[in-house]
Motif scaffolding. Sequence first.
Motif, short mmCIF file in Angstrom:
data_model
loop_
_atom_site.label_atom_id
_atom_site.label_comp_id
_atom_site.label_asym_id
_atom_site.label_seq_id
_atom_site.Cartn_x
_atom_site.Cartn_y
_atom_site.Cartn_z
N MET A 1 1.01 -1.28 -0.05
CA MET A 1 0.12 0.19 -0.20
C MET A 1 1.11 1.34 0.07
N ILE A 2 0.60 2.20 -0.77
CA ILE A 2 1.09 3.51 -0.73
C ILE A 2 0.25 4.81 -0.06
N LEU A 3 1.02 5.59 0.50
CA LEU A 3 0.40 6.50 1.10
C LEU A 3 0.74 7.75 0.58
N GLU A 4 -0.30 8.50 -0.24
CA GLU A 4 -0.04 9.83 -0.76
C GLU A 4 -0.32 10.86 0.16
N VAL A 5 0.95 11.81 0.31
CA VAL A 5 0.70 13.05 1.28
C VAL A 5 0.86 14.32 0.43
N ALA A 6 -0.34 15.23 0.59
CA ALA A 6 0.04 16.30 -0.03
C ALA A 6 -0.43 17.50 0.93
N LEU A 7 0.61 18.56 1.03
CA LEU A 7 0.38 19.59 1.93
C LEU A 7 -0.17 20.60 1.24
N LEU A 8 -1.42 21.11 1.45
CA LEU A 8 -2.05 22.13 0.67
C LEU A 8 -2.39 23.46 1.47
N GLN A 9 -1.94 24.37 0.74
CA GLN A 9 -2.19 25.91 1.15
C GLN A 9 -3.17 26.53 0.35
N VAL A 10 -4.35 26.80 0.92
CA VAL A 10 -5.56 27.32 0.22
C VAL A 10 -5.21 29.06 0.46
N ARG A 11 -5.71 29.58 -0.62
CA ARG A 11 -5.69 30.94 -0.68
C ARG A 11 -6.59 31.58 0.36
N PRO A 12 -6.18 32.75 1.16
CA PRO A 12 -6.86 33.26 2.09
C PRO A 12 -8.10 33.64 1.73
N GLY A 13 -9.14 33.50 2.30
CA GLY A 13 -10.60 33.51 2.10
C GLY A 13 -11.29 32.84 1.35
N GLN A 14 -10.59 31.72 1.02
CA GLN A 14 -11.39 30.63 0.14
C GLN A 14 -11.55 29.35 0.86
#
Length: 100
Positions: A1-14
């Motif tokens: 099994m593989i674990l995909e890890v994505a760090l997401l920075q969402v634009r302010p106010g969205q």
Amino acid sequence: MILEVALLQVRPGQYAEFESAFDKAQAIISSMPGYVSHELQRCVERDGEYILLVRWQTLKDHEVGFRQSSQYQQWKELLHHFYDPFPTVLHYEPVAGAKA
């Protein structure tokens, strides 16, 4: 099994709009061959920071099966405009004998 890890920075106010779009997008990813599970978590200390964890049966299921599919184009259309900067995505595999 593989674990995909994505760090997401969402634009302010969205943030609310992103979470609503993700609610729709998760149906896309969960329908893909090789998909096992996923979770999206919001950071407590940093506004707009999320982590997406997706479990795949194989790396190929994510890199080829999902990323080269027409469904991925729908995923991108729903989510990619929320990110700044664009997320880094890494893949992890279990370490033998390292279970709690």
